[in-house]
Each structure stands twice: as C-alpha cells, then as structure tokens.
Design a protein around this motif. Structure first.
Motif, PDB file in Angstrom:
ATOM      1  N   LEU A 131      44.232 -23.643  53.313  1.00  0.00           N
ATOM      2  CA  LEU A 131      45.670 -23.779  53.079  1.00  0.00           C
ATOM      3  C   LEU A 131      46.095 -25.246  53.069  1.00  0.00           C
ATOM      4  O   LEU A 131      45.552 -26.075  53.804  1.00  0.00           O
ATOM      5  CB  LEU A 131      46.463 -23.050  54.163  1.00  0.00           C
ATOM      6  CG  LEU A 131      46.426 -21.518  54.178  1.00  0.00           C
ATOM      7  CD1 LEU A 131      47.406 -20.993  55.217  1.00  0.00           C
ATOM      8  CD2 LEU A 131      46.744 -20.934  52.816  1.00  0.00           C
ATOM      9  N   SER A 132      47.094 -25.510  52.249  1.00  0.00           N
ATOM     10  CA  SER A 132      47.687 -26.850  52.247  1.00  0.00           C
ATOM     11  C   SER A 132      48.539 -27.036  53.499  1.00  0.00           C
ATOM     12  O   SER A 132      48.898 -26.065  54.183  1.00  0.00           O
ATOM     13  CB  SER A 132      48.561 -27.026  51.003  1.00  0.00           C
ATOM     14  OG  SER A 132      49.655 -26.119  51.046  1.00  0.00           O
ATOM     15  N   LYS A 133      48.886 -28.282  53.771  1.00  0.00           N
ATOM     16  CA  LYS A 133      49.711 -28.571  54.944  1.00  0.00           C
ATOM     17  C   LYS A 133      51.071 -27.905  54.815  1.00  0.00           C
ATOM     18  O   LYS A 133      51.646 -27.416  55.795  1.00  0.00           O
ATOM     19  CB  LYS A 133      49.864 -30.083  55.101  1.00  0.00           C
ATOM     20  CG  LYS A 133      50.572 -30.494  56.394  1.00  0.00           C
ATOM     21  CD  LYS A 133      50.597 -32.004  56.553  1.00  0.00           C
ATOM     22  CE  LYS A 133      51.275 -32.388  57.862  1.00  0.00           C
ATOM     23  NZ  LYS A 133      51.311 -33.867  58.041  1.00  0.00           N
ATOM     24  N   THR A 134      51.579 -27.819  53.584  1.00  0.00           N
ATOM     25  CA  THR A 134      52.877 -27.184  53.341  1.00  0.00           C
ATOM     26  C   THR A 134      52.842 -25.707  53.700  1.00  0.00           C
ATOM     27  O   THR A 134      53.748 -25.184  54.363  1.00  0.00           O
ATOM     28  CB  THR A 134      53.283 -27.345  51.865  1.00  0.00           C
ATOM     29  OG1 THR A 134      53.366 -28.740  51.547  1.00  0.00           O
ATOM     30  CG2 THR A 134      54.626 -26.679  51.599  1.00  0.00           C
ATOM     31  N   SER A 135      51.776 -25.004  53.292  1.00  0.00           N
ATOM     32  CA  SER A 135      51.662 -23.577  53.593  1.00  0.00           C
ATOM     33  C   SER A 135      51.499 -23.334  55.086  1.00  0.00           C
ATOM     34  O   SER A 135      52.076 -22.402  55.653  1.00  0.00           O
ATOM     35  CB  SER A 135      50.478 -22.974  52.832  1.00  0.00           C
ATOM     36  OG  SER A 135      50.721 -22.969  51.440  1.00  0.00           O
ATOM     37  N   LEU A 136      50.705 -24.178  55.745  1.00  0.00           N
ATOM     38  CA  LEU A 136      50.549 -24.049  57.197  1.00  0.00           C
ATOM     39  C   LEU A 136      51.879 -24.262  57.914  1.00  0.00           C
ATOM     40  O   LEU A 136      52.196 -23.562  58.881  1.00  0.00           O
ATOM     41  CB  LEU A 136      49.508 -25.046  57.704  1.00  0.00           C
ATOM     42  CG  LEU A 136      48.033 -24.673  57.507  1.00  0.00           C
ATOM     43  CD1 LEU A 136      47.137 -25.846  57.896  1.00  0.00           C
ATOM     44  CD2 LEU A 136      47.671 -23.439  58.330  1.00  0.00           C
ATOM     45  N   ASN A 137      52.664 -25.216  57.426  1.00  0.00           N
ATOM     46  CA  ASN A 137      53.977 -25.473  58.035  1.00  0.00           C
ATOM     47  C   ASN A 137      54.908 -24.276  57.866  1.00  0.00           C
ATOM     48  O   ASN A 137      55.705 -23.965  58.758  1.00  0.00           O
ATOM     49  CB  ASN A 137      54.610 -26.716  57.421  1.00  0.00           C
ATOM     50  CG  ASN A 137      53.923 -27.996  57.874  1.00  0.00           C
ATOM     51  OD1 ASN A 137      53.244 -28.003  58.911  1.00  0.00           O
ATOM     52  ND2 ASN A 137      54.089 -29.060  57.119  1.00  0.00           N
ATOM     53  N   ARG A 138      54.801 -23.582  56.735  1.00  0.00           N
ATOM     54  CA  ARG A 138      55.641 -22.399  56.497  1.00  0.00           C
ATOM     55  C   ARG A 138      55.289 -21.298  57.504  1.00  0.00           C
ATOM     56  O   ARG A 138      56.170 -20.604  58.014  1.00  0.00           O
ATOM     57  CB  ARG A 138      55.459 -21.885  55.074  1.00  0.00           C
ATOM     58  CG  ARG A 138      55.945 -22.842  53.996  1.00  0.00           C
ATOM     59  CD  ARG A 138      55.786 -22.227  52.625  1.00  0.00           C
ATOM     60  NE  ARG A 138      56.674 -21.070  52.462  1.00  0.00           N
ATOM     61  CZ  ARG A 138      56.590 -20.213  51.443  1.00  0.00           C
ATOM     62  NH1 ARG A 138      55.638 -20.369  50.526  1.00  0.00           N
ATOM     63  NH2 ARG A 138      57.428 -19.207  51.362  1.00  0.00           N
TER      64      ARG A 138
END
Length: 585
Positions: free
Chosen positions: A494-501
């Motif tokens: 996962l990208s950092k953006t998806s993990l943050n979501r």
C-alpha cells in the motif's frame, strides 16, 4: 395515560409536573432495560465474533432479504429448481467427454477402517460442537448436549456400530434444505440467487465429526491434499491463498514481467458431484479401502432432502448427486473430488494456480516479447473444461474474470493476444474478498474498506450511549478492527496515502471509544488503548506468518517461499537465524 388525561382535563400545573416525572421515570426504565439487554448480549457473545456481528447487525442494519417463501408451493418451487439445476448441468455433458480417460494414480492404502471412539473422546467432541437447529432433530441440540451425560453411552453405541460396520443409519442421511442468499446484492426474487444449505440432524453431525477427524489425520500424515488448495483446511485461509498469489504477481512485476490472472467459478459445484466418481477417487486418489470405503458408500447412497422455511416444507426427494453443503464432510469430500485437477494444472509448466474450494485462480507471467506464451493459457483452460465435463462439473463462463497486470502501453497488446478471452478482462477483480487492480496497489480495495468501516461506525455510534466502555470496545473490534486486519498481510504494497486512510478509520474508533473530540491528539489515545497503528499491525501479521512458517505451522504454499540462510563460509551472522526469500521461476 390517566395522568395525561387528567392534565388535559384540568390544565393544572401540578398535574403537568406529575406527568413529566412519570415520563422521566419511564424513559429511565427503558434506557436501563436497553443497557441491560445490550450488556448481556455482548457479554454472552463476546467469545464468538461471528454471532456478535450477526446479532448487532440485525439490530442496527436493515434486514437482509430472505427467500420469498409463503406457502408449501414456494418450497416445492425451490425444490424443483435445485433438482433441475443439477439435471441441467449433467445433461449438458457430452457422451464423448465422459469417455475420455482420466489419470489414475497408484495410491497405497492409507485407511481401511475407522477406529471406535471412547466415551470421554465423544463427550469432549460433543461439548465442543456448536448448537444448531434442524427440524429433523428429535431433541433440540442444546438439550441433547445438556443431557449427554445420560444418553452418551447409547449415542456411543450408535456411533461405534456405524464405524465398525461401515453403514450409516437412514435417519442420518435425511436433510432439510434452507435457501441462503449468496450475496446481499442479488435479487431475492430469483431462485438462482440462492444456494442450498443442508440442515442435518445433530447426531449425524457427531458421526461426521468423528469420521472427519480420523480421515483428516490420515490425509495429513500421507500428504494427500493438493498443496495449492486452501479451502476448508486447518491453518489455510483466504489470506494465505491471496498472499501466495499476490507475492508471485508482485515478484514478476518487479522483474519487468507481464502477468495475466484468470478467475474461474463453477456452477453449483457441490451439488453436481458424481457419487460413483467420488468413491473411485476416494479409493484410487486417496487410498481408502475396506469398511472405511464402505462407510462412505453407505453415506452417499439413499440420501434424501426437502426444502423448508418457517412452518412450510416441501415433499421429500432423493439426493442422487452432490455432497451436502452445511454438512461436516461435504467440503472435505469436495476437495478430494478435485484431486485429479492438481495433476492437470501442474502439468502446464509456466502456469501457476491456486484453489480455494471451487474458486480457481490461474496466472501466467511472461516477458513483454513473449506474448505467444498466452496460447498455453488457452490450452490449459481447454484441458480444465474437458476434465470438468468428465467429472460432471461446469464452469460458469459468465463469471470468468481476467485481470491484466502490465504497463499501460502493453495492455492492448496483451488483450489482443488473449483472443476470445479478451471479452472477460476487467479493470479490477474481486478475488476472495479483496479487490485486485492491474498495478496491485489495492487502492480500490482500501476505498471500499474505508467506506464500509465508516458505515458500520456510524451505526455503532448509535449504540455507544447504552454500552459500557469494555462492551463498546468489543463491538468495535468485531466490526472495525476485524476488517482492518482481514488480509492485511497484503497491505505491504500500500501507498502511504492508502495506509493513512486506514489509520483515519482506526483513529475514529479510538475517539468514539474514549469520547474524545476530533481535535484530540491520537498518539496518546492509541497508547492508552494499547492499539498498534495500522502500519505496525501489517508488519505484525507478516511476523506472525513468518514465525508460524519457522515452526512448521504455516501452509506449504507460503512456507516454501522462505528458507534458512546458510552461509558458504563461517560468518558472524551464522547464528542470527537469517532467512532467504525464494524467488519463483
């Protein structure tokens, strides 16, 4: 009511105050009753997340559509549909397909008789079984279990007599079918939207449990299972299956290869199993003989079923094909029925596969200049169809889906090379509950996961005023944490953006539980709750799987991806238990 009428009649302030006091007392009593009800509900089911999930869902979520059965005639219609569905599949098989020779191995005998069980063993097994409801039960399963100390010796005699003689009592082979909606999104007015779930007498499940335990032990001891079959097996799950598939696809993607993933689905697979072929495979592919094989012959013969919902029930008809869904042995027998498919799939070098019950995944990887390798995929699919026709199984071509994992500029070329299969290509596919996209970023899956999590979180928030903190935490873990943890070993890509979501979802849970504002700093809250952040939960899951592999508890399909590092010369790192990742060809 009397005080209300009195106040309306007199309009005196004293009567109004009395009415308000009574209303406050009534509302307080209702609130206390609700708190007590939900508190008991959570405490009774906290050890069984599935039951807790279904119970809370029935309260806070709209009711799921059920089979529209309001008369005996409706039951008869469902019965006719299930019978005709099997007849349709069998009639579609051409005689030439049935005459094709199928590979038959030479297996040593692994089980020729079942060992009688002792009363302590049977008592332990019965106590571990879940209570279930079946209209055919003479005694409710809860009463059966509570009275087992008295009736146990008689039940033991019946069970052991069946094991020793190789015969199954006729009463054990009657089933009541309950139509279960396959997916909530399907049209409940269509019979094809439902699958038949068998409800068998509780005592018959006890006998099946005893047989399944001894058969499974023999299968494990002699390594009979297909190593790439993950359905209905201990330590195997959708996560371990998807971890192997996604690992292979990502490894080839990193090497600059293109990949094509094909998802196949079978039509009424459990219901079309041929009993004669199944017994042959138990004998030739598994290695059963003697009274053990006779027991399964008796188990499969002279079965019958009827359709029943609520107080309505259809007539009874014989079950000449298939293994009962909802039974203990049905899924295990289906896996053994598919054993020859392993021989066919493994013969195609360059094509990898993974099975989860009747869900078949095929995938092939190749260099951009090797598009011709896709012809092998066509040959493999033709072989699968031929074998399935000879086994009275049918591919559901409408549900066949193909995902192309390749750079955007190469996708049209790959699609053209697929020929007739190109019509089945999709921009994303739902694979065992996880949405795969061409770049394997899982962004679409994360979006769906976040959306469903917040939907349930809003419903849980309605219950928060009447739940204690510990009970609310149990509900949050059942609904939200379980979703964040499901197949999270795949989230390493996962990208950092998806993990943050995903982290935002966990943060919302923490704030709801602690009744904190949205501006409260989240790190102290997570520390206070002893909750690992999402990113660390992903790493923890990977470490758990590696630990299981090192202790021989992981499925072989992912266990053979790692090996212990052995240096060619003596180094200081020799005693650090380093691992080597095995790269797949």
């Amino acid at each position: 009511m009397k005080i209300e009428h009195l106040w309306k009649k007199t309009h005196l302030h004293v009567h109004l105050l009395h009415l308000k006091d009574l209303l406050a007392s009534f509302n307080s009593a209702v609130r206390d009753a609700r708190v007590s009800y939900f508190s008991n509900l959570v405490s009774q089911t906290k050890g069984n997340p599935k039951v807790l999930f279904n119970t809370i869902s029935s309260i806070v979520s709209p009711a799921s559509p059920t089979a529209s059965i309001h008369s005996v005639a409706d039951c008869e219609n469902f019965l006719s549909f299930f019978v005709d569905q099997v007849k349709k599949v069998r009639s579609s098989i051409s005689p030439s397909a049935l005459s094709l020779p199928l590979p038959t191995p030479t297996r040593p005998i692994i089980l020729d008789s079942f060992a009688p069980v002792s009363l302590p063993e049977l008592t332990k097994l019965v106590n571990s079984m879940k209570t279930s409801a079946c209209p055919l039960d003479i005694l409710p399963s809860s009463l059966f279990k509570s009275a087992f100390q008295s009736i146990g010796p008689s039940v033991l005699s019946i069970i052991n007599a069946s094991l020793v003689s190789g015969q199954v009592p006729a009463y054990f082979k009657n089933a009541v079918i309950h139509p279960l909606l396959k997916k909530p999104s399907l049209d409940p007015s269509l019979h094809s939207s439902f699958r038949p779930i068998s409800k068998l007498p509780f005592i018959s499940k006890i006998l099946e449990k005893v047989v399944a335990k001894q058969l499974t032990a023999a299968l494990d001891e002699h390594n009979i299972y297909d190593s790439f079959q993950s359905g209905f097996r201990r330590a195997h799950s959708t996560e371990t299956a998807l971890l192997r598939v996604s690992n292979d696809l990502l490894t080839h993607s990193d090497a600059g290869d293109c990949s094509v993933l094909v998802l196949l689905d079978l039509t009424a697979a459990f219901d079309t199993v041929d009993h004669h072929l199944l017994l042959e495979r138990l004998r030739d592919w598994v290695g059963l003989s003697g009274t053990a094989l006779e027991w399964f012959s008796s188990y499969l013969s002279e079965r019958s079923f009827s359709v029943a919902v609520s107080k309505f029930r259809s007539s009874t008809t014989s079950l000449t094909h298939g293994v009962p869904q909802g039974s203990v042995l049905g899924p295990l027998l289906f896996l053994l029925y598919l054993l020859p498919l392993q021989h066919i799939l493994s013969s195609f070098k360059g094509i990898s596969y993974h099975l989860y019950a009747d869900d078949i995944q095929l995938y092939i990887s190749f260099k951009p200049h090797e598009m011709s390798k896709l012809q092998l995929l066509h040959t493999c699919l033709d072989s699968i169809k031929t074998w399935m026709a000879g086994s009275f199984l049918q591919l559901n071509e409408d549900k066949t889906e193909i995902l192309i994992c390749a750079p955007d500029k190469l996708v049209p070329k790959v699609r053209d090379s697929l020929g007739q299969l190109a019509s089945h290509t999709k921009p994303s596919v739902r694979n065992l509950g996880v949405t795969f996209d061409p770049a394997l970023t899982l962004d679409s899956h994360v979006s769906s996961l976040v959306r469903s999590s917040f939907f349930h979180l809003r419903n849980i928030a309605k219950l928060s005023p009447i739940l204690s903190r510990s009970e609310l935490e149990t509900v949050l873990h059942t609904y939200i944490s379980s979703r964040l943890d499901h197949c999270n070993s795949l989230f390493t890509c996962l990208s950092k953006t998806s993990l943050n979501r995903l982290q935002v979802v966990q943060n919302a849970c923490a704030r709801l539980l602690t009744k904190s504002s949205k501006h409260t700093h989240i790190t102290p809250l997570l520390l206070q709750l002893h909750w690992l952040p999402v990113n660390f939960r992903v790493h923890f899951k990977i470490l758990v799987l590696v630990c299981r592999d090192l202790h021989g508890q992981a499925p072989s399909c992912i266990g053979n991806l790692l090996s212990t590092y052995t240096p060619s010369t003596s180094l200081r790192s020799s005693d650090q238990s380093l691992l080597v990742v095995q790269h797949q060809a």
